[in-house]
Design a protein around this motif. Structure first.
Motif, PDB file in Angstrom:
ATOM      1  N   ASP A  22       0.831  -1.208   0.000  1.00  0.00           N
ATOM      2  CA  ASP A  22       0.000   0.000   0.000  1.00  0.00           C
ATOM      3  C   ASP A  22       0.866   1.259   0.000  1.00  0.00           C
ATOM      4  OD1 ASP A  22      -2.311  -1.501   0.043  1.00  0.00           O
ATOM      5  OD2 ASP A  22      -2.476  -1.475   2.222  1.00  0.00           O
ATOM      6  N   LYS A  23       1.953   1.221   0.735  1.00  0.00           N
ATOM      7  CA  LYS A  23       2.836   2.381   0.853  1.00  0.00           C
ATOM      8  C   LYS A  23       3.455   2.734  -0.490  1.00  0.00           C
ATOM      9  CE  LYS A  23       6.914   4.066   3.356  1.00  0.00           C
ATOM     10  NZ  LYS A  23       7.934   3.733   4.385  1.00  0.00           N
ATOM     11  N   LYS A  24       3.959   1.719  -1.201  1.00  0.00           N
ATOM     12  CA  LYS A  24       4.611   1.998  -2.480  1.00  0.00           C
ATOM     13  C   LYS A  24       3.597   2.382  -3.546  1.00  0.00           C
ATOM     14  CE  LYS A  24       8.716  -0.799  -1.598  1.00  0.00           C
ATOM     15  NZ  LYS A  24       9.525  -1.995  -1.994  1.00  0.00           N
ATOM     16  N   MET A  25       2.410   1.799  -3.497  1.00  0.00           N
ATOM     17  CA  MET A  25       1.378   2.210  -4.450  1.00  0.00           C
ATOM     18  C   MET A  25       0.990   3.674  -4.222  1.00  0.00           C
ATOM     19  SD  MET A  25      -1.212  -0.993  -5.171  1.00  0.00           S
ATOM     20  CE  MET A  25      -1.713  -1.277  -3.466  1.00  0.00           C
ATOM     21  N   ALA A  26       0.832   4.048  -2.976  1.00  0.00           N
ATOM     22  CA  ALA A  26       0.458   5.432  -2.672  1.00  0.00           C
ATOM     23  C   ALA A  26       1.548   6.409  -3.094  1.00  0.00           C
ATOM     24  CB  ALA A  26       0.176   5.571  -1.182  1.00  0.00           C
ATOM     25  N   LYS A  27       2.803   6.047  -2.813  1.00  0.00           N
ATOM     26  CA  LYS A  27       3.906   6.928  -3.192  1.00  0.00           C
ATOM     27  C   LYS A  27       3.976   7.101  -4.697  1.00  0.00           C
ATOM     28  CE  LYS A  27       8.898   7.598  -2.670  1.00  0.00           C
ATOM     29  NZ  LYS A  27      10.164   7.077  -2.086  1.00  0.00           N
ATOM     30  N   ALA A  28       3.805   6.006  -5.424  1.00  0.00           N
ATOM     31  CA  ALA A  28       3.848   6.087  -6.884  1.00  0.00           C
ATOM     32  C   ALA A  28       2.702   6.942  -7.416  1.00  0.00           C
ATOM     33  CB  ALA A  28       3.797   4.690  -7.485  1.00  0.00           C
ATOM     34  N   ALA A  29       1.505   6.743  -6.870  1.00  0.00           N
ATOM     35  CA  ALA A  29       0.336   7.489  -7.338  1.00  0.00           C
ATOM     36  C   ALA A  29       0.448   8.973  -7.045  1.00  0.00           C
ATOM     37  CB  ALA A  29      -0.924   6.922  -6.706  1.00  0.00           C
ATOM     38  N   GLU A  30       1.149   9.320  -5.996  1.00  0.00           N
ATOM     39  CA  GLU A  30       1.321  10.724  -5.621  1.00  0.00           C
ATOM     40  C   GLU A  30       2.448  11.398  -6.394  1.00  0.00           C
ATOM     41  OE1 GLU A  30       2.008  10.372  -1.479  1.00  0.00           O
ATOM     42  OE2 GLU A  30      -0.073   9.828  -0.997  1.00  0.00           O
ATOM     43  N   GLY A  31       3.227  10.629  -7.137  1.00  0.00           N
ATOM     44  CA  GLY A  31       4.398  11.153  -7.816  1.00  0.00           C
ATOM     45  C   GLY A  31       4.102  11.730  -9.191  1.00  0.00           C
ATOM     46  N   GLU A  32       5.174  11.906  -9.963  1.00  0.00           N
ATOM     47  CA  GLU A  32       5.110  12.614 -11.233  1.00  0.00           C
ATOM     48  C   GLU A  32       4.904  11.713 -12.440  1.00  0.00           C
ATOM     49  OE1 GLU A  32       8.375  15.493 -11.715  1.00  0.00           O
ATOM     50  OE2 GLU A  32       8.948  15.027  -9.655  1.00  0.00           O
ATOM     51  N   ALA A  33       4.833  10.402 -12.243  1.00  0.00           N
ATOM     52  CA  ALA A  33       4.722   9.494 -13.384  1.00  0.00           C
ATOM     53  C   ALA A  33       3.442   9.755 -14.174  1.00  0.00           C
ATOM     54  CB  ALA A  33       4.768   8.046 -12.912  1.00  0.00           C
ATOM     55  N   ASP A  34       3.551   9.740 -15.485  1.00  0.00           N
ATOM     56  CA  ASP A  34       2.360   9.892 -16.309  1.00  0.00           C
ATOM     57  C   ASP A  34       1.410   8.723 -16.083  1.00  0.00           C
ATOM     58  OD1 ASP A  34       3.291  12.246 -17.420  1.00  0.00           O
ATOM     59  OD2 ASP A  34       4.176  11.270 -19.164  1.00  0.00           O
TER      60      ASP A  34
END
Length: 297
Positions: A22-34
């Motif tokens: 959950d932590k890594k999914m949230a971090k990725a979703a909050e980031g700059e990736a298209d």
């Protein structure tokens, strides 16, 4: 690539995040990736797949339709036993798209479409509205089908894989002694690019496993963009800004493209036009229009 409008959803950077975190999914979703790809395949062990499916579905369910558009899911390959369970758990949560790993050819995309269409109908989702990116070179046999994807349903992009291909070949490494991809893997990159362009979908470069070498990543991203790639997979958030920058036309490129288009508009009957000591022809005009389409849609 033909003259066409690029997708409105930008597809420069595609960041993987393990579906069991959950932590890594949230971090990725909050980031700059298209685009963020929640992974149910390689990143999740067999015993954890059921929990990961539930976690991804819950995460997607907490997001708005606009937010979900960039949240995709990599399911397990169709030649295994988990794809149907993956889709049954994920599709009701309306992911932005699906990544199909180890695609063996167009028939795999068609089978995936059949399964997804049934689930869309069951869940009140517009039929065919969930796009797909296919990983097309992860086995030896798949290398021979990269040109067969034209008209495949839902297909929005194609990418390739060097790690699983090496495993398929029983290779000790996918690199040569200078650290570059060996010939077979450069061939895979070329076949993916050619196949994607022939299918009129986005060609996406594979991962760079050395996430600490950001300068090396930058050089590689710029190189493959020059070859025709439109984006790149990422395995670490630190890679995303580098990829986004590398696959974004510079102000100088944009100005040059506009100048080329203006020259041809001012000379509508000309097949070639002199420019900066050289000659421009219609392919230059096509490339200029494609570049502007990446920033003006």
């Amino acid at each position: 690539m033909s003259e066409k409008t690029e997708p409105k959803l930008r597809m420069r950077s595609w960041l993987f995040a393990p579906g069991d975190s959950d932590k890594k999914m949230a971090k990725a979703a909050e980031g700059e990736a298209d685009i963020v790809i929640f992974d149910l395949e390689d990143a999740v062990v067999e015993s954890g797949k059921a929990d990961a499916r539930a976690a991804i579905a819950e995460f997607l369910g907490s997001k708005s339709e606009q937010e979900r558009a960039r949240l995709w899911v990599r399911v397990n390959p169709l030649d295994g036993e988990w794809t149907a369970d993956d889709l049954a758990a994920i599709m009701p949560a309306r992911p932005g798209g699906i990544m199909l790993p180890k695609s063996r050819g167009r028939h795999d995309v068609e089978e995936l479409d059949r399964q997804m269409t049934a689930l869309e109908a069951e869940n009140g989702i517009e039929p065919g509205s969930t796009p797909v990116i296919a990983l097309v070179t992860e086995t030896a046999a798949a290398m021979f089908t990269t040109g067969d994807y034209g008209g495949a349903p839902r297909l929005a992009a194609m990418t390739w894989g060097a790690e699983d291909l090496a495993d398929s070949l029983g290779a000790q490494s996918n690199r040569d002694f200078d650290g570059d991809f060996a010939f077979t893997y450069k061939l895979a990159r070329s076949l993916c690019l050619l196949g994607a362009v022939a299918a009129d979908v986005m060609p996406i470069e594979t991962i760079d496993t050395n996430f600490r070498d950001l300068e090396g990543l930058r050089k590689r991203a710029i190189e493959v963009r020059r070859q025709g790639y439109r984006g790149m997979l990422a395995i670490h958030p630190a890679q995303v800004p580098v990829i986004n920058e590398a696959f974004s036309p510079s102000e100088e490129e944009i100005a040059e493209a506009r100048e080329i288009i203006a020259l041809f508009e001012a000379n509508p009957g000309a097949g070639t036009i002199g420019w900066k000591g050289g000659m421009l022809d219609r392919p230059h005009l096509s490339r200029a229009r494609q570049l502007l389409a990446q920033v003006e849609t």
